[in-house]
Enzyme design. Structure first.
Site: not given
Ligand code: NAI
Length: 332
Positions: A258, A263, A234, A295
């Site tokens: 990622d 985000e 995360r 993500h």
């Protein structure tokens, strides 16, 4: 029974419609996030299904109760976007998908390592422009390098096995050492020792009070100069501003993320025609040794099928007041 989906993308619609053949629920899909602004869209629904960036705070949960929602299903593993105490107070039953395809995420972490190391993204573009020079593409052998894994649950375990297979020395930090991994050759160490010894560090722990900004100025200081950090966990596991400072001095040699602290304003959207207002991600993307993916670590065919099947099964169980078949699926 009607289920309303938030943050629904075309691939969600497809996988859930396919999995729904054996349930025949009434599925309704909204592209917007779940938040106070969108609760009003819900009508005659018993369950809502949400994703990683939908906010399930106390106010939203209260608004869901007012709409007679009895079940909230997170179609993801992490549930850091849920106020667990508020959910308990609300009486709403909450489920998630604890493990759908740990290999999908672990394999993406490997893809990020290989891209940053061997620069295949640069080679791809270079060769297409008939530039066959190798200058600037120098990588290193992963074989024999020390890889530190923080969090050895479902995904961390799959990642350890991949890295052992590549001939790396794998060291790990978790609250509890995993006996099977130890037998396979993984050495569990205190966090500081892991940080000091690793050439590559990969984050696979959940985001919680203890792990928020686990990678910060101080912990970066323990690492080897030139370290590679990979985050498929995360965004808030990394203090992004501290990471940028260490990238500017060259202390962090490579960063693959990622997931990103801010985000929810960016990921899963096509913003190619927009002016991005987030200067931090723009700075990150300006480094040649930083790789950002949006993500997508979970995003394989197998994972989508599992997510849809497990989510609908859990909703069905909860609607009958039964325990979901998958262990750990019920959060509240
Ligand atoms: P898991 O629950 O199986 O494993 C988490 C591990 O972290 C456990 O072994 C736990 O003991 C350990 N842990 C907890 N607190 C810790 C701490 N303070 N320090 C060190 N270790 C700690 O979870 P799983 O399925 O392996 O997923 C890990 C995380 O990956 C999820 O919480 C989620 O945030 C993220 N994720 C990201 C995806 C993506 O597409 N990028 C997809 C799926 C999950």
């Amino acid at each position: 029974m009607k289920i309303t989906f938030f943050s629904a993308k075309p691939y969600d619609k497809q996988s859930f419609r396919e999995a729904n053949v054996s349930h025949n629920f009434d599925l309704e899909f909204f592209e917007t996030h779940l938040g106070l602004h969108s609760v009003e869209m819900i009508s005659n629904v018993s369950a809502v299904c949400v994703f990683v960036n939908d906010k399930l705070n106390r106010d939203v949960l209260k608004a869901l109760v007012a709409k007679n929602i009895t079940i909230v299903a997170l179609r993801c593993a992490g549930f850091n976007n849920l106020d667990v105490e508020a959910a308990k107070d609300s009486g709403i039953k909450v489920c998630r998908v604890p493990a759908y395809s740990p290999e999908a995420v672990a394999e993406h972490a490997l893809a990020m390592i290989m891209t940053l190391n061997r620069k295949t993204h640069k080679a791809y573009n270079r060769v297409r422009e008939q530039n066959f020079s190798l200058q600037g593409l120098l990588g290193f052998n992963l074989h024999g390098k020390t890889v530190g894994v923080i969090g050895t649950g479902n995904i961390g375990k799959a990642f350890c096995h991949i890295m052992l297979g590549l001939g790396c020395k794998v060291i790990a930090f978790d609250l509890i050492a995993n006996k099977q991994l130890e037998a396979a050759g993984v050495e569990f160490l205190p966090l500081t020792d892991l940080l000091q010894q690793s050439d590559v560090i990969s984050l696979h722990c959940p985001l919680n009070e203890q792990t928020t900004h686990i990678i910060n100025k101080q912990t970066i200081g323990f690492m080897k100069p030139g370290v590679m950090i990979i985050n498929t966990g995360r965004g808030k596991l990394i203090h992004t501003a501290d990471a940028i400072e260490a990238l500017k001095t060259g202390y962090i040699g490579y960063l693959g993320i990622d997931v990103y602290e801010q985000e929810e304003k960016l990921f899963f959207k096509d913003l190619s025609g927009d002016i991005i207002q987030d200067d931090i991600i723009q700075r990150l993307m300006s480094f040649p040794n930083v790789l950002v993916t949006a993500h997508q670590a979970f995003f394989t065919r197998e994972a989508l099928q599992q997510i849809a099947a497990i989510t609908l099964n859990s909703i069905w169980s909860l609607s009958l007041d039964k325990i979901p078949a998958v262990e750990g699926a019920r959060v509240v």
